[in-house]
Design a protein around this motif. Structure first.
Motif, mmCIF file in Angstrom:
data_model
loop_
_atom_site.group_PDB
_atom_site.id
_atom_site.type_symbol
_atom_site.label_atom_id
_atom_site.label_comp_id
_atom_site.label_asym_id
_atom_site.label_seq_id
_atom_site.Cartn_x
_atom_site.Cartn_y
_atom_site.Cartn_z
ATOM 1 N N GLY A 125 -6.399 5.845 -8.707
ATOM 2 C CA GLY A 125 -5.530 5.781 -7.531
ATOM 3 C C GLY A 125 -4.144 6.306 -7.832
ATOM 4 O O GLY A 125 -3.774 6.535 -8.989
ATOM 5 N N VAL A 145 0.112 6.346 -6.105
ATOM 6 C CA VAL A 145 1.097 5.955 -5.109
ATOM 7 C C VAL A 145 2.376 6.750 -5.355
ATOM 8 O O VAL A 145 2.865 6.816 -6.480
ATOM 9 N N PHE A 153 -0.518 6.671 -0.504
ATOM 10 C CA PHE A 153 -1.542 6.074 -1.370
ATOM 11 C C PHE A 153 -2.778 6.958 -1.344
ATOM 12 O O PHE A 153 -3.157 7.466 -0.284
ATOM 13 N N ARG A 162 -12.568 2.165 -4.028
ATOM 14 C CA ARG A 162 -12.045 1.472 -2.863
ATOM 15 C C ARG A 162 -12.651 0.077 -2.766
ATOM 16 O O ARG A 162 -13.725 -0.187 -3.266
ATOM 17 N N ASN A 217 -4.630 -0.761 -3.741
ATOM 18 C CA ASN A 217 -3.361 -0.552 -3.034
ATOM 19 C C ASN A 217 -2.393 -1.699 -3.312
ATOM 20 O O ASN A 217 -1.192 -1.474 -3.473
ATOM 21 N N GLY A 255 -0.575 3.635 3.841
ATOM 22 C CA GLY A 255 -0.797 2.224 3.568
ATOM 23 C C GLY A 255 -0.941 1.481 4.881
ATOM 24 O O GLY A 255 -0.777 2.053 5.964
ATOM 25 N N THR A 289 -0.823 -4.958 3.704
ATOM 26 C CA THR A 289 -0.556 -4.803 2.266
ATOM 27 C C THR A 289 0.921 -5.015 1.980
ATOM 28 O O THR A 289 1.294 -5.715 1.030
#
Length: 195
Positions: free
Chosen positions: A76, A78, A114, A121, A126, A166, A170
């Motif tokens: 992942g 960010v 993200f 997943r 996240n 996002g 979250t």
């Protein structure tokens, strides 16, 4: 249980960044350049040119993003950094109308993108990436962290590709407060790091 770690996107991790970005969604074509260049520039560049822009950004430093690893595999991504380095944010009316912070302030950082590979997943990456991004921003001298997440429970159903901002929950779970709702499905959220 999988071991999850998060590291800055540094030049020696560029291949890992590419792996994280190319596992589903628009990461492969966008190369996380959507927020860093104008719409005209984005539309006039190819995928390979955007990859070079990302490589140049990573090589120049400081790291523009963080990479999440699951059991050592890049899983992942960010984007987090000073909002002033993400020029499209300041040109997006829905965002500028909702922010309460001055746009030229380098101590306001943004979490703007993200990407989580399809096979990773549903593991809460996240949440992990956001926690790491806030810590990274704090260590980098940020005073405030902003973000512009979607509320998937409002309006038409969004695809996973559309959720690169996002989701509101979250950020709410991480202590961000909602400062504006420029559209029913789009929020501006903020976290004051000096409190």
């Amino acid at each position: 249980m999988a071991k999850i770690t998060v590291e800055p996107a540094t030049p020696d991790r560029f291949a890992d960044a590419e792996h994280a970005l190319t596992g589903g969604g628009d990461g492969r074509s966008c190369q996380c350049q959507w927020w860093t260049i104008t719409n005209a520039e984005f539309n006039s560049t190819s995928q390979s040119e955007r990859e070079q822009l990302l490589r140049d950004e990573v090589d120049a430093g400081p790291p523009p993003a963080l990479i999440a690893y699951v059991d050592g595999e890049p899983a992942g991504w960010v984007r987090v950094g000073p909002r002033t380095r993400q020029v499209r944010l300041g040109r997006t009316r829905n965002i500028t109308a909702g922010s309460t912070e001055p746009w030229e302030d380098d101590t306001v950082w943004a979490v703007s993108c993200f990407v989580v590979r399809k096979e990773h997943r549903g593991q809460g990456l996240n949440d992990v990436l956001l926690e790491a991004a806030v810590d990274f921003a704090r260590k980098g001298g940020a005073r405030v962290v902003e973000a512009y997440p979607y509320d998937p429970h409002v309006g038409p159903k969004k695809s996973s590709n559309d959720l690169f901002h996002g989701v509101v929950s979250t950020f709410r779970n991480a202590g961000f407060r909602e400062v504006a709702r420029p559209r029913p499905d789009l929020a501006v959220v903020s976290l004051d790091l000096k409190r």
